[in-house]
Design an enzyme around this catalytic site. Sequence first.
Site, short mmCIF file in Angstrom:
data_model
loop_
_atom_site.label_atom_id
_atom_site.label_comp_id
_atom_site.label_asym_id
_atom_site.label_seq_id
_atom_site.Cartn_x
_atom_site.Cartn_y
_atom_site.Cartn_z
N SER A 121 0.84 -1.19 0.00
CA SER A 121 0.00 0.00 0.00
C SER A 121 0.88 1.25 0.00
O SER A 121 1.67 1.45 0.93
CB SER A 121 -0.91 0.01 1.23
OG SER A 121 -1.46 1.31 1.37
N HIS A 124 -1.27 -1.17 -4.16
CA HIS A 124 -2.55 -0.85 -3.53
C HIS A 124 -2.62 0.66 -3.31
O HIS A 124 -1.75 1.25 -2.65
CB HIS A 124 -2.65 -1.61 -2.22
CG HIS A 124 -3.94 -1.47 -1.50
ND1 HIS A 124 -5.07 -2.22 -1.81
CD2 HIS A 124 -4.30 -0.68 -0.46
CE1 HIS A 124 -6.05 -1.89 -0.99
NE2 HIS A 124 -5.61 -0.96 -0.16
N ASP A 168 -4.81 3.71 -1.85
CA ASP A 168 -5.91 4.03 -0.93
C ASP A 168 -6.46 5.42 -1.21
O ASP A 168 -5.78 6.42 -1.00
CB ASP A 168 -5.41 3.96 0.51
CG ASP A 168 -5.16 2.53 0.95
OD1 ASP A 168 -6.11 1.72 0.87
OD2 ASP A 168 -4.03 2.22 1.36
N MET A 199 -9.14 8.19 -0.20
CA MET A 199 -9.99 8.56 0.96
C MET A 199 -10.52 9.99 0.75
O MET A 199 -9.80 10.85 0.26
CB MET A 199 -9.18 8.51 2.25
CG MET A 199 -8.48 7.18 2.49
SD MET A 199 -7.71 7.17 4.11
CE MET A 199 -6.69 5.69 3.98
N HIS A 204 -8.35 1.12 -3.89
CA HIS A 204 -9.28 0.87 -2.78
C HIS A 204 -9.99 2.19 -2.47
O HIS A 204 -9.38 3.09 -1.90
CB HIS A 204 -8.48 0.34 -1.58
CG HIS A 204 -9.29 0.13 -0.35
ND1 HIS A 204 -8.70 -0.06 0.89
CD2 HIS A 204 -10.63 0.06 -0.14
CE1 HIS A 204 -9.66 -0.21 1.80
NE2 HIS A 204 -10.82 -0.14 1.21
N MET A 241 -12.14 4.37 -0.46
CA MET A 241 -12.81 4.60 0.83
C MET A 241 -13.50 5.95 0.72
O MET A 241 -13.10 6.95 1.34
CB MET A 241 -11.77 4.58 1.96
CG MET A 241 -11.32 3.16 2.28
SD MET A 241 -9.75 3.13 3.17
CE MET A 241 -8.62 3.26 1.81
N MET A 252 -11.74 -6.03 5.50
CA MET A 252 -10.87 -5.10 6.24
C MET A 252 -10.52 -5.72 7.60
O MET A 252 -11.40 -6.17 8.32
CB MET A 252 -11.57 -3.76 6.47
CG MET A 252 -11.75 -2.90 5.24
SD MET A 252 -10.24 -2.48 4.35
CE MET A 252 -9.32 -1.56 5.60
N GLY A 275 -9.05 3.87 7.12
CA GLY A 275 -8.75 5.29 7.31
C GLY A 275 -7.28 5.61 7.52
O GLY A 275 -6.81 6.66 7.12
N PHE A 276 -6.56 4.68 8.14
CA PHE A 276 -5.16 4.97 8.47
C PHE A 276 -4.30 3.72 8.34
O PHE A 276 -4.77 2.61 8.59
CB PHE A 276 -5.05 5.51 9.90
CG PHE A 276 -5.85 6.76 10.11
CD1 PHE A 276 -5.32 8.00 9.79
CD2 PHE A 276 -7.16 6.69 10.57
CE1 PHE A 276 -6.08 9.16 9.95
CE2 PHE A 276 -7.92 7.84 10.73
CZ PHE A 276 -7.37 9.09 10.42
N GLY A 287 -0.81 1.57 9.59
CA GLY A 287 -0.09 1.36 10.85
C GLY A 287 -0.95 0.98 12.04
O GLY A 287 -0.49 1.04 13.18
N ASP A 301 -6.76 -6.42 4.36
CA ASP A 301 -6.10 -5.12 4.36
C ASP A 301 -6.15 -4.56 5.78
O ASP A 301 -7.24 -4.35 6.33
CB ASP A 301 -6.85 -4.21 3.38
CG ASP A 301 -6.24 -2.82 3.26
OD1 ASP A 301 -5.15 -2.58 3.83
OD2 ASP A 301 -6.87 -1.97 2.58
C1 DX5 Z 1 -6.28 1.59 5.68
C2 DX5 Z 1 -5.89 1.27 4.27
C3 DX5 Z 1 -4.79 0.31 4.17
C4 DX5 Z 1 -3.49 0.76 4.80
C5 DX5 Z 1 -2.89 -0.46 5.42
O1 DX5 Z 1 -7.54 2.12 5.74
O2 DX5 Z 1 -6.98 0.74 3.54
O3 DX5 Z 1 -4.56 -0.10 2.83
O4 DX5 Z 1 -2.58 1.32 3.91
O5 DX5 Z 1 -1.78 -0.09 6.15
P1 DX5 Z 1 -1.04 -1.12 7.13
O6 DX5 Z 1 -0.58 -2.28 6.31
O7 DX5 Z 1 0.08 -0.31 7.68
O8 DX5 Z 1 -2.04 -1.54 8.18
ZN ZN Z 2 -6.52 -0.16 1.57
#
Ligand code: DX5
Ligand code: ZN
Length: 231
Positions: free
Chosen positions: A8, A34, A36, A38, A67, A69, A138, A143-144, A146, A176
């Site tokens: 990602s 990937h 993301d 948002m 992806h 969101m 999920m 949203g974030f 880490g 994910d």
């Molecule tokens: C979170 C994203 C993920 C995110 C995963 O909402 O959809 O794709 O980048 O990050 P890690 O792998 O750090 O959990």
């Molecule tokens: Zn994602």
Amino acid sequence: MAVQINPSILSADFARLAEEAGAVGGPGGADWLHVDVMDNHFVPNLTLGVPVVESLARATDIPLDCHLMIEDPDRWAPRFVEAGAGSVTFHAEAAAAPVRLAREIRAKGARASMALKPATPIEPYEDLLPELDMVLIMTVEPGFGGQAFLDIMLPKIRRTRELIGKHGLDLWLQIDGGVADETIERCAEAGADVFVAGSAVYGAQDPAAAVRGLRAKAEQTIATAGRACAH
Ligand code: DX5
Ligand code: ZN
């Protein structure tokens, strides 16, 4: 079931995206990137949109797994296919007409995928599965990057894999959120085959080596599970 690892770019340096894509390429490297998207409405964070995807698609040979969101994916998802995404994931919670949307994504030439937030069950969507190329479960609240992996999602991954088997579908099962060396084996054992990893890849000293390491662990788990089933 072929293992795929999708780094990602949420955890990459957004000012150097082409280079960051290159950092996970090569033999045994990323299957997809990937991306993301948002909108600060569907999730409390804001990232990037169609123009960035358009530029990134031109800058890398790795196919893009977008992806979304966002609210109103019915309107926006087709635009991401036109921008060059090879796979587009919309959220079940946000789509007004998921069947129509999946058909439109496929008709425009991309793989259609539907994501479920942690509190959304898979069962109401059983009849929709043939319309999709991938389901994303999920394993964190979206949203974030880490965040810590939610172990309580493992039964849903298992049930989704059973539904795919029950209907004899060729459907990828992506997870994910919180995927790392310590968690990927549990997910592979539960039936996931496409693994998104942000911080575990781009937080590593050598991102390409991190991808190879995750792949080896998932493949090993699936091979062992396969042998166990055969006996
Ligand atoms: C979170 C994203 C993920 C995110 C995963 O909402 O959809 O794709 O980048 O990050 P890690 O792998 O750090 O959990
Ligand atoms: Zn994602």
